[in-house]
Every structure is written in C-alpha cells, then in structure tokens.
Motif scaffolding. Structure first.
Motif, PDB file in Angstrom:
ATOM      1  N   UNK A  13       0.837  -1.199   0.000  1.00  0.00           N
ATOM      2  CA  UNK A  13       0.000   0.000   0.000  1.00  0.00           C
ATOM      3  C   UNK A  13       0.873   1.251   0.000  1.00  0.00           C
ATOM      4  N   UNK A  14       1.964   1.231   0.763  1.00  0.00           N
ATOM      5  CA  UNK A  14       2.860   2.392   0.806  1.00  0.00           C
ATOM      6  C   UNK A  14       3.489   2.652  -0.556  1.00  0.00           C
ATOM      7  N   UNK A  30      -8.520  -5.595  -1.891  1.00  0.00           N
ATOM      8  CA  UNK A  30      -7.649  -6.587  -1.256  1.00  0.00           C
ATOM      9  C   UNK A  30      -7.539  -6.370   0.247  1.00  0.00           C
ATOM     10  N   UNK A  31      -7.235  -5.160   0.669  1.00  0.00           N
ATOM     11  CA  UNK A  31      -7.080  -4.865   2.097  1.00  0.00           C
ATOM     12  C   UNK A  31      -7.296  -3.373   2.307  1.00  0.00           C
ATOM     13  N   UNK A  32      -8.530  -2.996   2.568  1.00  0.00           N
ATOM     14  CA  UNK A  32      -8.886  -1.582   2.684  1.00  0.00           C
ATOM     15  C   UNK A  32      -8.166  -0.914   3.852  1.00  0.00           C
ATOM     16  N   UNK A  33      -8.104  -1.583   4.990  1.00  0.00           N
ATOM     17  CA  UNK A  33      -7.531  -0.952   6.177  1.00  0.00           C
ATOM     18  C   UNK A  33      -6.043  -0.685   6.025  1.00  0.00           C
ATOM     19  N   UNK A  39      -2.564   6.175   4.143  1.00  0.00           N
ATOM     20  CA  UNK A  39      -2.869   7.547   3.726  1.00  0.00           C
ATOM     21  C   UNK A  39      -2.946   8.513   4.906  1.00  0.00           C
ATOM     22  N   UNK A  40      -2.984   7.988   6.128  1.00  0.00           N
ATOM     23  CA  UNK A  40      -2.961   8.874   7.295  1.00  0.00           C
ATOM     24  C   UNK A  40      -1.569   9.439   7.534  1.00  0.00           C
ATOM     25  N   UNK A  41      -0.551   8.821   6.929  1.00  0.00           N
ATOM     26  CA  UNK A  41       0.836   9.200   7.192  1.00  0.00           C
ATOM     27  C   UNK A  41       1.343  10.081   6.064  1.00  0.00           C
ATOM     28  N   UNK A  42       1.170  11.363   6.207  1.00  0.00           N
ATOM     29  CA  UNK A  42       1.606  12.279   5.163  1.00  0.00           C
ATOM     30  C   UNK A  42       2.292  13.478   5.789  1.00  0.00           C
ATOM     31  N   UNK A  43       3.198  14.104   5.063  1.00  0.00           N
ATOM     32  CA  UNK A  43       3.874  15.289   5.556  1.00  0.00           C
ATOM     33  C   UNK A  43       3.239  16.532   4.958  1.00  0.00           C
ATOM     34  N   UNK A  63      -4.865  11.734  -3.529  1.00  0.00           N
ATOM     35  CA  UNK A  63      -4.817  10.277  -3.453  1.00  0.00           C
ATOM     36  C   UNK A  63      -5.615   9.781  -2.249  1.00  0.00           C
ATOM     37  N   UNK A  64      -5.497  10.487  -1.131  1.00  0.00           N
ATOM     38  CA  UNK A  64      -6.226  10.091   0.081  1.00  0.00           C
ATOM     39  C   UNK A  64      -7.731  10.202  -0.114  1.00  0.00           C
TER      40      UNK A  64
END
Length: 416
Positions: free
Chosen positions: A94-95, A136-139, A145-149, A159-160
């Motif tokens: 996902x990353x 495939x894996x929503x979570x 997507x919570x980890x952004x600068x 994208x989020x």
C-alpha cells in the motif's frame, strides 16, 4: 498482449493493475521472472499468443534408494530471512502504491498549473490501482494515507480522498463503474487549487478577506479545467464544483440546499474534510481520526448525517459517547480509543429484543463478520434515555446494570 488476469496470488505479480497492455520488453521480462503460473490475455485488444511447440517429456532421473526428501516448508537457506507477516506485506505494498500515485498526481497537478488539460488516461490507472488495493485490504491502504507530511499535502490529499471515496462507495454498495467514478472524482476534486498562488495556499496565518475569496473560487477554476477534457466524468465535474456545499445551504460557491447536492458531492465533502483535519498542515497540526470524526458529527448542518455515519463504518472510526445498535441486537455506548489507530470499542448494555438492561460488556468492533459490528446510530430519547449524558457517564465509569437502570428510571420519572 493485453493482460486480463494474472494467475496465482495477488502478491506474486509485479504490477498493481490486473489488466493492461504490455508494451515494453522490460514489462515482459518482469512478467517472465515474477513466478506467476499463467496469464489470461484478450486477443481482441492485443496480440494473440503464438501456438506452443510441444516439448519432449524429460526423462526423470532415477531416485536413490533409502533417501528421504525433506518437506519444502522445512528447507530454508541460512541467510534467507523469514517471510514477513501478510499484514506487513499489505502495508508495504500500500505504501508503494501511495508513493507511485502521489508522484503521478504531482505531474498531473503541475501540468494543470501550466494550463494543460487533464487527460483521463493519465489518472485512471491511479484509480484502478486504488480500487484493487481497497478490494484486497482496505484498512492497510487507509492506514497508509494517514501518514503524510505537510510538504506533499496537495498531491497526497488527492490520493487520500480518492481512497476514502472508493472505500465509501464500496461500503454504500455502489456498482463498479460508479465506484470508479467516485474515485476519479476524489482524485481530481481539488485540481482547482492549482489556480491559487502558493503563498496563499500554504499561508500559516489567517487569510485576509481577499485571499479567502481567491480560495473560495477554486471549485469554479477546477471545474473549468476539467471541462476542457472532452470525456471527463460528469461525477468528477460535479464533485469538483460542489464539494464545499453544505446541507444547510451555507456552503460555496452556490449555497445550494441539501436536497440539490448529489450523493457524490456529499461524499466528497465528507472525505475532503476528514482528510484535511487528519493531515499536518503549515497552519495546523493533524487531528486524531476519532477527534476529527467527533467534530464532524457535531457540526450542525454541514454534512449528510446518514452518509457520515456510513463513512464512520467504512473507516471503523466513531466518536465517543454515541448510542449505537449492534449486530447482536444490543444497544451500546461508543468508547474512547485507547490508542490512535486501535479498533473501536463499545460498551454493550441493553437488549433491543428483550427491551431490558444487560450486564455491561466491553466489545471490540471488528472489520469482518467474526465479531460484533455497529449497524446504526440511535437517538437516546427514542429508547427512553432522556438523560443520556448521565447514563453514558455511568457506563464509562464501570457501573453495573442495576445502577444504570436506576439512573434511567429516575430520569424517566423526573421527565414524566
């Protein structure tokens, strides 16, 4: 060749998309070396496969007597690392998707800043990738997507919001084509911000009235940009123009009444605000997901409440202190999460079937049917909880069912 499907595990092939045209020798070699057992191709959309030439069956070497072969699962090279857990592989993949999508959208947005039209061919692969990852894996993807600068917010935000829109559309049981339209709309909803000067867009302090007027015009500017694409999705145009409208008619740019706002635009408003609140910006720190949801739930007239509750279900985040109905035919109080990314917890205390109090039980809400799930938000007064704050406080403090029942009956008597 036009690839329709890869054989074997979803994690074995090196491509994010399940169907696309193989156009380079490099991609062909990636498929050859990936270890997938087979691929399915579409002869009508690409080159057909050449007939295979039968090969002579190799002669099996004689097997030495009295030699036992170890099971394959027990053989591992001394320097071979143990396989990572499936959940970690999902997060890693996902990353990588998010990074690739962010880079693609950076190019699209920068081109739009120069006045170039958006091409669907440039952005639809991003939507395809996100849809596949959500299925495939929503979570895993929602967690990434919570980890952004703050430095990459503009591109990451698109994208989020695309991810959140696809996830909500699937939870709402929309068909595949509509789900992809929702994703495309989320991806392009803020394209109009390319018309806002950077010093205003990233200003750390409060905007002046003139600066805010420029910001408020970004839906119109974005709609104009997208309208230059002949085959642009009507849903993307709608969400771009209307994602800042509010249900009470106080939004912009048209102050539309709630009944005139489409489902897609209502969803866009929710996903846009949630991601903005949970993001670190130059002028504010990020909020915890539960903190953001709690604030949004209490903003009178801003969102479609029923759709907002569906959004909560889709991301498994709920505000503290809500009365909810569970799949197990119980009423429960939503509790504060112990950790930032932990699963939601509730205190179940009342049987909807028998209409009687139960011994309070802490329940962890799961993403699947293996455990209990939250079905709906309930109005406390309709269940006779006229002093809901007192009942909630009693449940939070660990009081037993007799105490909670007594508080409820006392409140009912006081209210006639």
């Amino acid at each position: 060749m036009y690839v329709l499907k890869f054989g074997g595990s979803w994690f074995r092939h090196p491509f994010w998309r399940a169907h696309f045209l193989l156009t380079s020798e490099e991609d062909v070699q990636r498929v050859r070396t990936s270890g997938v057992p087979f691929i399915v191709i579409d002869d009508q959309r690409g080159v057909a496969a050449e007939p295979a030439i039968p090969a002579a069956a190799p002669q099996a070497a004689p097997r030495p007597a009295n030699v036992r072969r170890p099971a394959l699962s027990s053989v591992r090279a001394a320097n071979e690392p143990a396989e990572r857990p499936q959940s970690q592989r999902d997060r890693d993949r996902a990353a990588r998707l998010v990074q690739q999508a962010k880079n693609r959208m950076k190019g699209v947005f920068e081109a739009a800043r120069l006045g170039k039209a958006v091409r669907r061919a440039d952005v639809e692969p991003v939507v395809d990738d996100i849809v596949a990852s959500i299925e495939h894996n929503a979570q895993a993807l929602i967690g990434v997507i919570r980890l952004k600068s703050k430095d990459e917010y503009t591109y990451f935000h698109s994208v989020a919001v695309c991810t959140l829109m696809v996830n909500l559309a699937r939870h709402h049981s929309l068909d595949e084509a509509t789900t992809r339209d929702f994703g495309l709309a989320g991806l392009l909803h803020d394209i109009g911000k390319m018309g806002i000067p950077d010093d205003i867009l990233n200003k750390p302090g409060k905007l002046t009235e003139g600066e805010f007027a420029i910001v408020r015009d970004h839906p119109n500017f974005g709609h104009s940009l997208l309208s230059a694409t002949p085959d642009m999705s009507p849903t993307a145009l709608d969400v771009c123009l209307h994602h800042h409208e509010k249900m009470d008619g106080t939004g912009y740019p048209f102050a539309m009444p709630g009944e005139a706002i489409s489902l897609a635009a209502r969803a866009g408003a929710i996903c846009d605000v949630y991601d903005a609140l949970t993001s670190d910006r130059s002028y504010k720190e990020d909020w915890a997901p539960a903190e953001a949801i709690s604030a949004m739930w209490n903003w009178e007239g801003h969102f479609d409440q029923a759709l907002l509750f569906e959004f909560m279900q889709s991301i498994s985040v709920f505000p503290k202190g809500l009365l909810v109905r569970l799949r197990s035919n119980r009423l429960a109080l939503t509790l504060e999460n112990r950790r930032r990314a932990s699963r939601p917890r509730v205190c179940a205390f009342y049987s909807t079937r028998d209409r009687e109090f139960l011994d309070p039980e802490i329940v962890v809400i799961r993403d699947d049917l293996s455990g209990d799930q939250i079905l709906s938000a309930e109005e406390p007064a309709l269940w006779g909880f006229t002093e809901w704050d007192a009942v909630a406080l009693a449940l939070e403090s660990g009081q037993d069912s007799r105490f909670v029942r007594q508080r409820t009956m006392t409140a009912r008597a006081a209210n006639g």
